[in-house]
Design an enzyme around this catalytic site. Structure first.
Site, mmCIF file in Angstrom:
data_model
loop_
_atom_site.group_PDB
_atom_site.id
_atom_site.type_symbol
_atom_site.label_atom_id
_atom_site.label_comp_id
_atom_site.label_asym_id
_atom_site.label_seq_id
_atom_site.Cartn_x
_atom_site.Cartn_y
_atom_site.Cartn_z
ATOM 1 N N HIS A 352 -15.329 21.940 -64.372
ATOM 2 C CA HIS A 352 -14.417 22.564 -63.522
ATOM 3 C C HIS A 352 -12.815 22.215 -63.967
ATOM 4 C CE1 HIS A 352 -12.980 23.360 -59.083
ATOM 5 N NE2 HIS A 352 -11.988 22.515 -59.504
ATOM 6 N N ALA A 353 -11.882 23.219 -63.840
ATOM 7 C CA ALA A 353 -10.742 23.127 -64.485
ATOM 8 C C ALA A 353 -9.693 21.878 -64.008
ATOM 9 C CB ALA A 353 -9.994 24.434 -64.433
ATOM 10 N N HIS A 382 -1.987 28.053 -62.904
ATOM 11 C CA HIS A 382 -2.218 27.045 -61.907
ATOM 12 C C HIS A 382 -2.337 25.722 -62.454
ATOM 13 C CE1 HIS A 382 -3.666 25.017 -58.275
ATOM 14 N NE2 HIS A 382 -4.449 24.152 -59.108
ATOM 15 N N GLU A 383 -2.988 25.521 -63.515
ATOM 16 C CA GLU A 383 -3.202 24.095 -64.394
ATOM 17 C C GLU A 383 -2.164 23.727 -65.123
ATOM 18 O OE1 GLU A 383 -5.502 22.192 -63.382
ATOM 19 O OE2 GLU A 383 -7.117 23.709 -62.749
ATOM 20 N N HIS A 386 0.733 22.294 -62.853
ATOM 21 C CA HIS A 386 0.535 20.782 -62.672
ATOM 22 C C HIS A 386 1.098 20.066 -63.979
ATOM 23 C CE1 HIS A 386 -2.106 20.504 -59.170
ATOM 24 N NE2 HIS A 386 -3.029 21.176 -59.762
ATOM 25 N N GLU A 410 0.032 21.504 -56.293
ATOM 26 C CA GLU A 410 -0.796 22.597 -56.338
ATOM 27 C C GLU A 410 -0.052 24.064 -56.439
ATOM 28 O OE1 GLU A 410 -3.690 22.181 -57.012
ATOM 29 O OE2 GLU A 410 -3.736 19.971 -56.501
ATOM 30 N N HIS A 512 -14.959 19.806 -55.145
ATOM 31 C CA HIS A 512 -14.014 18.684 -54.350
ATOM 32 C C HIS A 512 -15.010 17.633 -53.555
ATOM 33 C CE1 HIS A 512 -11.728 21.776 -56.131
ATOM 34 N NE2 HIS A 512 -10.640 21.207 -56.035
ATOM 35 N N TYR A 522 -4.541 22.308 -50.943
ATOM 36 C CA TYR A 522 -4.510 23.928 -51.265
ATOM 37 C C TYR A 522 -4.093 24.631 -50.337
ATOM 38 C CZ TYR A 522 -7.388 21.786 -55.141
ATOM 39 O OH TYR A 522 -7.542 20.914 -56.411
HETATM 40 C C1 BJ2 Z 1 -9.134 24.848 -60.496
HETATM 41 C C2 BJ2 Z 1 -8.403 23.631 -59.701
HETATM 42 C C3 BJ2 Z 1 -8.156 21.264 -59.591
HETATM 43 C C4 BJ2 Z 1 -6.800 21.561 -59.453
HETATM 44 C C5 BJ2 Z 1 -8.345 20.083 -60.302
HETATM 45 C C6 BJ2 Z 1 -9.933 19.404 -59.865
HETATM 46 C C7 BJ2 Z 1 -9.543 18.657 -58.739
HETATM 47 C C8 BJ2 Z 1 -8.023 18.061 -59.042
HETATM 48 C C9 BJ2 Z 1 -6.571 18.363 -61.084
HETATM 49 C C10 BJ2 Z 1 -5.864 17.286 -60.581
HETATM 50 C C11 BJ2 Z 1 -4.183 17.924 -60.668
HETATM 51 C C12 BJ2 Z 1 -3.365 16.903 -60.009
HETATM 52 C C13 BJ2 Z 1 -9.157 23.763 -58.183
HETATM 53 C C14 BJ2 Z 1 -7.619 25.602 -57.826
HETATM 54 C C15 BJ2 Z 1 -7.428 26.477 -56.318
HETATM 55 C C16 BJ2 Z 1 -8.161 25.890 -55.498
HETATM 56 C C17 BJ2 Z 1 -8.913 24.920 -56.111
HETATM 57 C C18 BJ2 Z 1 -10.536 25.254 -56.365
HETATM 58 N N1 BJ2 Z 1 -8.959 22.329 -60.227
HETATM 59 N N2 BJ2 Z 1 -7.551 18.742 -60.081
HETATM 60 N N3 BJ2 Z 1 -5.680 16.320 -61.746
HETATM 61 N N4 BJ2 Z 1 -8.387 24.907 -57.374
HETATM 62 O O1 BJ2 Z 1 -6.227 21.338 -58.593
HETATM 63 O O2 BJ2 Z 1 -6.197 21.734 -60.441
HETATM 64 O O3 BJ2 Z 1 -6.508 19.143 -62.152
HETATM 65 O O4 BJ2 Z 1 -2.884 16.716 -59.027
HETATM 66 O O5 BJ2 Z 1 -2.919 16.084 -60.936
HETATM 67 O O6 BJ2 Z 1 -10.041 23.028 -57.831
HETATM 68 O O7 BJ2 Z 1 -11.173 25.279 -55.232
HETATM 69 O O8 BJ2 Z 1 -10.994 25.948 -56.988
HETATM 70 ZN ZN ZN Z 2 -4.482 22.093 -58.846
#
Ligand code: BJ2
Ligand code: ZN
Length: 669
Positions: A352-353, A382-383, A386, A410, A512, A522
């Site tokens: 998961h990205a 998106h990434e 961040h 986000e 999540h 989000y």
């Molecule tokens: C693909 C995206 C998250 C994100 C990752 C995993 C959980 C947190 C981080 C944090 C960022 C930070 C994601 C994108 C839109 C909807 C949602 C989904 N992955 N995270 N370290 N998304 O937010 O980038 O990278 O705040 O430091 O989950 O449901 O796909």
């Molecule tokens: Zn994010």
């Protein structure tokens, strides 16, 4: 400066007696100055040590997430405990300032103390914290290593979420195959974490209580600094619901045309597995079925990316170039050497990205199992958003190295992606041949965007609505899955392809939940990113509310340093000011406002309303099917559409039937 010196000299020259009011004031001033100085030195010390501790813990987490094995798991667990020790120690030191920090006059210092007064999960005792951490690690590992068998080749049992299942959901139009994948993914992931989640909720709530909150749901809302946050979210959703319902009605008709009325009914909820995404969270992948004007340019450029031999590296470079064009900071060299942007073959990783800040001002990384698709190109932005935030606020003390609120974090990359996805920009980078200024192409484009953005809103809204009720105890354990389906039905208007029961745990099949990442951020992001977009487009001279040739949805801020500087100025604030201040710095307003997203999609909303009317579509949904039962059959499901009847748990019905049969039998004998 001169004036100050003169005043001092003057005061001295008057030879004021020892206890005069002027002298007392002077003494008070110098006492408060020395307190400020003491506070500043104290905070700097805590910050320096905290950053080092944070780097060590983050590094251990990264190692595990990018190479899942027992050794790395143990190292990560130890590092987490060590970091918690430090958090507790520094929190105790901060506590000694209670009663004094409140008197400081520098708001920047005061806000640091305030932010550091919440300890978080480190408040648990060591054994409990160890358990809590290991539950989250185990749940995300179960999720990230889950595999299922192939639909047509049941002996092939190595299908993974990324890329295999994601690709099937995206491209297959075989009802049975989609149903199989949807169901088996939930067996392999969600079901397996239900028991973990029970203990997890108890420990999370215990930690929240130790921090003075009622439950973990309340603690999650602390960074939003608002007493009306839940109500505000509900209000935003109410403002957006009418547009979502128009999309829902339109897409349901298109799916009915594809799969037939026996699978997709005229007035019912949409079967969740037909929307191109494992969680029906955004529906961009059914664009090909939903294109309003088939003969016009299609704006999903996945085929062009594949044809032009795009690689993950090229996708990241494209994004970096966009940030650079705005005069924002480009990714540093360590980013390129240390990030993982392709799925490694020889080991398990958390695919998961995600974006990572290693707290040392140098090391920032992304980990993404990138697939060459337009949707992944958006995720790359998106990434990167961040990381851009990390880079912009790296000069701040650690407590402020956060988004103004989590939703702001986000939104950054998504704001850029709003420009990247415009036909004009895609043509600029060679992913579209030609663009025409034509209303029908405009509607095609807006449909593609709405399938990503508008359809996400109810999902973004419901994820934490479910968790808030779980944490508060309003939803008891025995109802967890059916409560989930109540929300999925009521808010999204979707239904499971096969009846669900409390043997399942479908929330646990979404990253999540097992990984314990809050989600309302989000929803916030999908609202505020349009506000940010509007402000930046004005700065870029790309949007003018008085000029119909420059609507919001056609704006591309590429190469606008005015826009980039304005965005950068907001990002540089981190969380050093409350989010309404940061919002005002960029947009001039202090509130989250759903009217901008409505404005962006206005032409599509008008078009959808007409089109749904023209086809006599029922806007909304109703059903008398049972979507979830408290103790239904463990293995429901064949390839056939389900034919059950209400949302009421069927437990008592079975009991009644059992008694009746018993009565009948005893009567006969
Ligand atoms: C693909 C995206 C998250 C994100 C990752 C995993 C959980 C947190 C981080 C944090 C960022 C930070 C994601 C994108 C839109 C909807 C949602 C989904 N992955 N995270 N370290 N998304 O937010 O980038 O990278 O705040 O430091 O989950 O449901 O796909
Ligand atoms: Zn994010």
């Amino acid at each position: 400066m001169l004036l100050v010196v003169w005043t001092c000299v003057l005061v001295g020259a008057l030879a004021v007696p020892q206890h005069s009011p002027v002298h007392v004031a002077d003494q008070a001033r110098s006492e408060s100055e020395s307190l400020e100085e003491e506070a500043r030195t104290f905070l700097a010390g805590v910050d320096e040590r905290g950053s080092t501790e944070c780097t060590a813990a983050t590094m251990a987490s990264w190692e595990y997430a990018s190479d899942i094995n027992e050794r790395n798991k143990k190292i990560k667990a130890e590092a987490q405990l060590k970091y918690a020790d430090w958090q507790k120690e520094s929190w105790q030191m901060v506590k000694k300032w209670n009663g004094r920090w409140e008197t400081l006059s520098d708001p920047f210092l005061k806000r640091q103390f305030k932010a550091m007064s919440i300890l978080g999960t480190a408040a648990l005792d060591k054994k409990e914290l160890e358990k809590y951490n290991s539950l989250v690690t185990d749940m995300s590992t179960i999720y990230s290593t889950a595999k299922i068998c192939d639909y047509k080749n049941p002996k092939k049992c190595d299908l993974e979420l990324e890329p295999d299942l994601t690709r099937i959901l995206r491209t297959s139009r075989d009802y049975g195959e989609l149903q199989h994948v949807w169901k088996m993914w939930r067996h392999a992931s969600g079901r397996k974490v239900r028991d973990h989640y029970k203990l997890f909720v108890r420990l999370a709530n215990k930690a929240a209580k130790l921090n003075g909150f009622d439950n973990m749901g309340d603690m999650w809302l602390y960074p939003y600094e608002s007493d009306t946050f839940r109500e505000d979210m509900a209000e935003l959703w109410e403002q957006l619901r009418p547009l979502y319902q128009q999309m829902h009605a339109y897409v349901r008709r298109k799916l009915r045309e594809q799969y037939g009325e026996e699978y997709v009914s005229k007035r019912g909820p949409i079967p969740a597995h037909l929307l191109g995404n494992m969680w029906s969270q955004s529906w961009g992948e059914v664009y090909s079925l939903a294109i309003p004007y088939q003969g016009k340019t299609h704006v999903d450029v996945t085929p062009q990316m594949v044809q032009q031999n795009y690689t993950p590296r090229k996708m990241f470079e494209l994004s970096d170039d966009f940030f650079g064009s705005l005069n924002l900071t480009r990714m540093p060299s360590e980013f390129w050497t240390e990030s993982i942007i392709e799925k490694p073959k020889e080991r398990d990783i958390i695919c998961h990205a995600s974006a990572w800040d290693f707290c040392n001002g140098k090391d920032f990384r992304i980990k993404q199992c990138t697939d060459v698709t337009m949707s992944d190109l958006i995720t790359v932005h998106h990434e990167m958003g961040h990381v851009e935030y990390f880079l912009q606020y790296k000069h701040l003390p650690a407590v402020f190295r956060e988004g103004a609120n989590p939703g702001f974090h986000e939104a950054v990359g998504d704001v850029l992606a709003l420009s990247v996805a415009t036909p004009k920009h895609l043509a600029k980078v060679g992913l579209l041949d030609e663009v025409h200024d034509d209303d029908e192409e405009d509607i095609n484009f807006l449909m593609n965007m709405a399938l990503d953005k508008i359809t996400f809103l109810p999902f973004g809204y419901l994820m934490d609505n479910w968790r808030w009720d779980v944490f508060s105890g309003k939803t008891p354990e025995k109802d967890w899955n059916c409560a989930w389906w109540n929300l999925r039905y009521n808010i999204q208007g979707i239904k499971p392809p096969v009846q669900r029961s409390e043997f399942d745990f479908d929330p646990g099949a979404k990253y999540h939940i097992p990984a314990n990442v809050p989600y309302i951020r989000y929803f916030v992001s999908y609202v505020v990113q349009f506000q940010f977009h509007k402000a930046l487009c004005i700065k870029a001279g790309q949007y003018d509310p008085q000029d119909p040739s420059k609507p919001l949805h056609k704006c591309d801020i590429y190469q606008s340093t005015e826009a980039g500087n304005a965005l950068g100025d907001m990002l540089k604030l981190g969380s050093s000011v409350a989010w309404p201040e940061a919002m005002a710095a960029l947009t001039g307003g202090k509130r989250m406002d759903a009217s901008v997203i409505r404005e962006y999609f206005k032409p599509l909303e008008t078009w959808l309303t007409n089109d749904n009317q023209k086809h006599g579509e029922f806007v909304g949904w109703e059903t008398d099917e049972v979507l979830c039962t408290s103790d239904g059959p463990r293995e429901a499901a064949t390839g056939e559409p389900s034919s059950a009847t209400t949302l009421v748990p069927a437990g008592p019905l079975y009991l009644l039937l059992f008694l009746l049969v018993g009565l009948l039998l005893s009567h006969r004998s």
